[in-house]
Design an enzyme around this catalytic site. Structure first.
Site, PDB file in Angstrom:
ATOM      1  N   SER A 123       0.823  -1.219   0.000  1.00 19.32           N
ATOM      2  CA  SER A 123       0.000   0.000   0.000  1.00 19.32           C
ATOM      3  C   SER A 123       0.845   1.252   0.000  1.00 19.32           C
ATOM      4  O   SER A 123       0.375   2.319  -0.392  1.00 19.32           O
ATOM      5  CB  SER A 123      -0.843   0.086   1.266  1.00 19.32           C
ATOM      6  N   GLU A 156      -3.394   0.683  -9.028  1.00 20.89           N
ATOM      7  CA  GLU A 156      -2.193   1.468  -9.344  1.00 20.89           C
ATOM      8  C   GLU A 156      -1.099   0.529  -9.861  1.00 20.89           C
ATOM      9  O   GLU A 156      -0.803  -0.491  -9.225  1.00 20.89           O
ATOM     10  CB  GLU A 156      -1.696   2.192  -8.089  1.00 20.89           C
ATOM     11  N   ASN A 195      -3.255   6.543  -1.897  1.00 17.68           N
ATOM     12  CA  ASN A 195      -3.073   6.529  -0.443  1.00 17.68           C
ATOM     13  C   ASN A 195      -2.348   7.775   0.040  1.00 17.68           C
ATOM     14  O   ASN A 195      -2.602   8.270   1.141  1.00 17.68           O
ATOM     15  CB  ASN A 195      -2.312   5.271  -0.004  1.00 17.68           C
TER      16      ASN A 195
END
Ligand code: 3HC
Length: 387
Positions: A123, A156, A195
């Protein structure tokens, strides 16, 4: 390797992200093997996929025949070496611990074909650093799914320092083939695009929890009612997991700014195992996959304007740091990865720069965090020219 050569995907890790990714690949007609360290983890992962497919059958989105086909595409294994030796793409979704990710990357690259793509679903972490552990690093890159993977459209696709253009393009093609929208991330920076834009909002959530008087239920209620979010920000923190939320902030505090340090309340929830949905208690109590939120009141302290101003401000930083190819890509990412109804640049285009800057200054004053201070392009309105 060409897209048509990709027949088998190995997903390392069968937790929330891993089993969702395997499901998505199997639904696109690819063979997907899920790998984990214990049979009970694999059984749980397969049970989750089965439940998720039943949900789609009940909704009329999948026939029972197609469900059987998808289940037939899935298998499990306790051996990385055995599973990756004939896979064309390997997606790693093990816990967010750098040493573990490096160890797994080394193990994969020792056993996989030399041209197999090795993608990390991290992440936030540096893919370039993970790639130092693997052979042929030009085929190591990022493929970041959002939770729940079967429902979230955006993925992504991230360049590490050594990744070749051809491999990024191939992974983008594969992302489309599995029914997702690829968002190219040009720079391997903490949190990538989506994020990272959420990072100062995470800091705000932590600061509100420590402040103690602002009601989280009332904030979540206004965010759902007025900003069209599928979940309020506190609800989403519980949904993703307080442990994940905490560790992400800690990583940002080490890589972006010490101001991201998780607050006392998050620390105490982590220490006492109140991790959100998965433990039945976090910021909220959870039952049957739903948070118990008192929706009778809408917050007057903090609402869409504050969260949006922070988001636009951070999107400007992401743009200036050239992490994304364009403002349009940033918007695309926020729409498809977070199910936002519009991205920060599209929303900012219709807003008064002064109102945004004043909101950010107020947040900076109230919580004493410099990360909320408006960027010069917000103050003078020139962010509207970012394309
Ligand atoms: N498989 C496939 N599709 C599914 C699904 C599944 N298991 N579960 C839900 N969906 C689809 C539904 O079919 C529906 O699609 P539609 O709108 O085309 O009909 C849509 O998702 C919404 O589902 P429901 O109406 O049944 O349920 P809800 O409205 O309660 O939505 C939710 C559930 C999708 C989880 C929604 O609450 C949501 O989008 N929440 C926000 C999630 C989010 O922001 N995730 C990102 C987190 S950050 C992250 O992941 C970063 C990482 O690095 C940690």
């Amino acid at each position: 390797m060409k897209l048509d050569d990709v027949k088998k995907i190995a997903v390392i890790g069968s937790g929330a992200m891993g089993n969702g990714i395997a499901q998505v690949c199997a639904m696109a007609g690819l063979k997907a093997v899920m790998v984990d360290i214990k049979q009970e983890f694999l059984d749980k992962g397969m049970a989750t996929v089965n439940k998720s497919l039943d949900f789609l059958v009940n909704k009329g989105k999948l026939t029972t025949e197609k469900k059987a086909e998808v289940m037939g595409n899935l298998s499990t294994s306790l051996s990385i070496a055995e599973s990756v030796k004939d896979a064309q793409v390997i997606i790693e979704a093990v816990p967010e611990i750098m040493d573990l990710k490096k160890k797994v990357c080394a193990e994969i690259s020792a056993a996989a074909p030399a041209d197999a793509l090795i993608a990390s679903n991290t992440s936030t972490m540096s893919i370039s650093e993970i790639a130092t552990a693997g052979k042929n690093p030009e085929r190591i890159l990022g493929m970041h799914f959002f939770n729940p993977a079967p429902a979230m459209k955006g993925v992504e696709v991230i360049y590490a320092k050594q990744t070749s253009d051809a491999n990024v393009d191939l992974l983008c093609e594969l992302t489309k083939k599995i029914g997702k929208v690829p968002i190219k991330v040009l720079k391997d920076a903490p949190g990538f695009i989506v994020n990272r834009i959420g990072a100062p909002n995470q800091a705000l959530i932590s600061a509100i929890l420590d402040e103690g008087t602002i009601k989280t239920d009332a904030v979540d209620t206004i965010m759902k009612a007025m900003a069209g979010m599928p979940m309020g920000p506190f609800e989403l923190a519980d949904y993703v997991g307080i442990d994940v939320f905490y560790h992400t902030l800690k990583y940002y505090s080490e890589t972006l700014s010490p101001e991201f340090k998780p607050g006392k309340k998050l620390q105490s929830m982590l220490d006492s195992g109140k991790l959100g949905m998965k433990t039945g208690q976090g910021i909220y109590a959870w039952e049957g996959g739903k948070a118990k939120i008192d929706a009778s009141e809408q917050s007057k302290d903090i609402g869409p304007m504050e969260f949006l101003a922070i988001q636009i401000n951070e999107a400007v930083r992401v743009y200036k740091e050239k992490i994304a190819a364009s403002a349009a890509d940033i918007d695309l990412g926020m729409v498809h990865c977070m199910r936002a109804f519009a991205g920060p640049f599209a929303l900012g285009a219709g807003m008064e720069p002064k109102q945004l800057a004043d909101t950010l200054e107020k947040l900076h004053q109230k919580f004493g965090l410099k990360i909320f201070k408006p960027e010069p392009e917000i103050v003078d309105g020139s962010f509207k020219n970012m394309k």
